[in-house]
Design an enzyme around this catalytic site. Structure first.
Site, mmCIF file in Angstrom:
data_model
loop_
_atom_site.group_PDB
_atom_site.id
_atom_site.type_symbol
_atom_site.label_atom_id
_atom_site.label_comp_id
_atom_site.label_asym_id
_atom_site.label_seq_id
_atom_site.Cartn_x
_atom_site.Cartn_y
_atom_site.Cartn_z
ATOM 1 N N THR A 1 3.639 -2.826 -0.625
ATOM 2 C CA THR A 1 2.823 -2.958 0.586
ATOM 3 C C THR A 1 1.789 -1.835 0.631
ATOM 4 O O THR A 1 1.893 -0.849 -0.093
ATOM 5 C CB THR A 1 3.695 -2.857 1.846
ATOM 6 O OG1 THR A 1 4.336 -1.563 1.873
ATOM 7 C CG2 THR A 1 4.758 -3.936 1.858
ATOM 8 N N ASP A 2 0.776 -2.000 1.492
ATOM 9 C CA ASP A 2 -0.214 -0.945 1.670
ATOM 10 C C ASP A 2 -0.398 -0.664 3.165
ATOM 11 O O ASP A 2 0.260 -1.274 3.999
ATOM 12 C CB ASP A 2 -1.537 -1.305 0.983
ATOM 13 C CG ASP A 2 -2.179 -2.562 1.565
ATOM 14 O OD1 ASP A 2 -2.120 -2.763 2.805
ATOM 15 O OD2 ASP A 2 -2.757 -3.338 0.795
ATOM 16 N N ALA A 3 -1.293 0.272 3.470
ATOM 17 C CA ALA A 3 -1.433 0.747 4.850
ATOM 18 C C ALA A 3 -1.966 -0.322 5.810
ATOM 19 O O ALA A 3 -1.962 -0.109 7.029
ATOM 20 C CB ALA A 3 -2.326 1.984 4.902
ATOM 21 N N SER A 4 -2.410 -1.470 5.309
ATOM 22 C CA SER A 4 -2.781 -2.544 6.226
ATOM 23 C C SER A 4 -1.548 -3.377 6.605
ATOM 24 O O SER A 4 -1.651 -4.337 7.368
ATOM 25 C CB SER A 4 -3.885 -3.419 5.624
ATOM 26 O OG SER A 4 -3.397 -4.134 4.525
#
Lengths: 139, 139, 139, 139
Positions: free
Chosen positions: A17-20
């Site tokens: 996953t990423d920060a969005s």
């Protein structure tokens, strides 16, 4: 006409996953390659077949993304060989979750010789390998 | 007609390689996104512009790979905006090393609203953002 | 003396390898976190428990590496909670393949509040969560 | 008493973040290895020195995390060789941002022979390599 689809079930891991808050798009390509390798193992092909004297560079890869994946989601990669040529093959991959289509991708790989100190060179897929792909091919 | 290309120089890092001795293909997509973010910073746009109320999901990504990259190689991502629409834009990226073309890619992103508990929804790119892209657009 | 070990079986995926032909060491830490999340799911804890109002930052991580992993290897992460404190807990992880020890690691996490615009702050692990860990604790 | 610290400046890239909004902890280890390789290049050592006949497996790695990193943050890895032995060396790495300490890590590597079909075996660091490290050693 034969059955052709290989289904690989996977769960989203946290570093994907990423920060969005959703899975970073590059991981969709990793998921397809994981499914590819699982399909090869299911066909009785192992790392030795593909990494000793021949190698399989990726020459094209694409994806269209419709819905995101999130941490801990379980999803399926539905992988099919849609082209099996003399020296290359092309996969199509549909990612689904709970029956919903998330993304559709394509991956083209080439069979290449692998000799120390020489550049990779496209070569004919060995018959004992291509014969194992037949069961997965759409027709 | 206008200047349009943004050039991002990068060196291959070790974890980006794989056991076949070359850069894993998924990293080419990461390199393009890095170049994109560097281009945005060069245009005066920061994380706040893109991650507070709006977000930029990737809707399509593709690459054709011609030559591999290896550990410690220095290369350039030559990034251009080739389509700038009301709600989306598309980049083309050419990766080169020592004047040689390695790979060519495309990345399409959409401007979307980002509200807690709601699905993302495509929206018009704010004028103060799109105006900053004009300088990078091919025409 | 309670049962305490959670065993997570995993296969090495190709992008986890590097150009030296073995798994890049940073992936050992990913494997431990994957095992942690699988253990939490086995205990009935999901993403909501840990990502809504509380979060679990990692405050220390270490590994000693003895033997390498290679592409397609199947291995086990043997994960134990060796310390369960008021606001933190510590895992030990032993990676084994075919009964052989490959690496041993440690991971310490803290329970922290998660409020928009505020820095994370250590807080007491909720009782309904810590009670679920008891079954995994070495004693 | 020699100067000993090598400083490597880096910016956080988007895929290095995770759904909790901060950099995933495993990337701190990647940053240290990147700094190591930059230090080696600064010392005139390239991939050939380390990947032809000898290789440098990591035998221990650890980090203590105090403050998080976020997307687009610029930070420094302050890397020092704190032990230089016959067959191994140990780095300490301090990650700082705007003068603030974020995390402190340690990485121990061993010099090993690399012969096809044989397991890696620890060997004496060649004198022409270790002499180049002297300038970076704390004393």
């Amino acid at each position: 006409m034969a059955i052709s689809e290989f289904v690989y079930r996977r769960r989203v891991q946290f570093p994907e996953t990423d920060a969005s808050g959703i899975v970073h798009f590059t991981n969709f390509f990793k998921y397809v390659e994981e499914a590819e390798h699982a399909m090869w193992r299911a066909a009785g092909l192992t790392v030795y077949d593909r990494m000793r004297e021949i190698t399989w560079p990726r020459v094209a890869a694409s994806f269209e993304f419709r819905k995101p994946l999130r941490f801990e989601d379980e999803f399926d990669v539905r992988l099919r060989i849609v082209e099996l040529r003399d020296k290359s093959l092309r996969y199509e991959a549909l990612l689904t979750k709970d029956g919903e289509n998330l993304a559709i991708g394509s991956l083209t790989i080439v069979c290449a010789t692998r000799r120390p100190g020489e550049p990779m060179k496209a070569t004919t897929i060995p018959a004992d390998i291509s014969s194992r792909f037949e069961v997965f091919r759409t027709s």
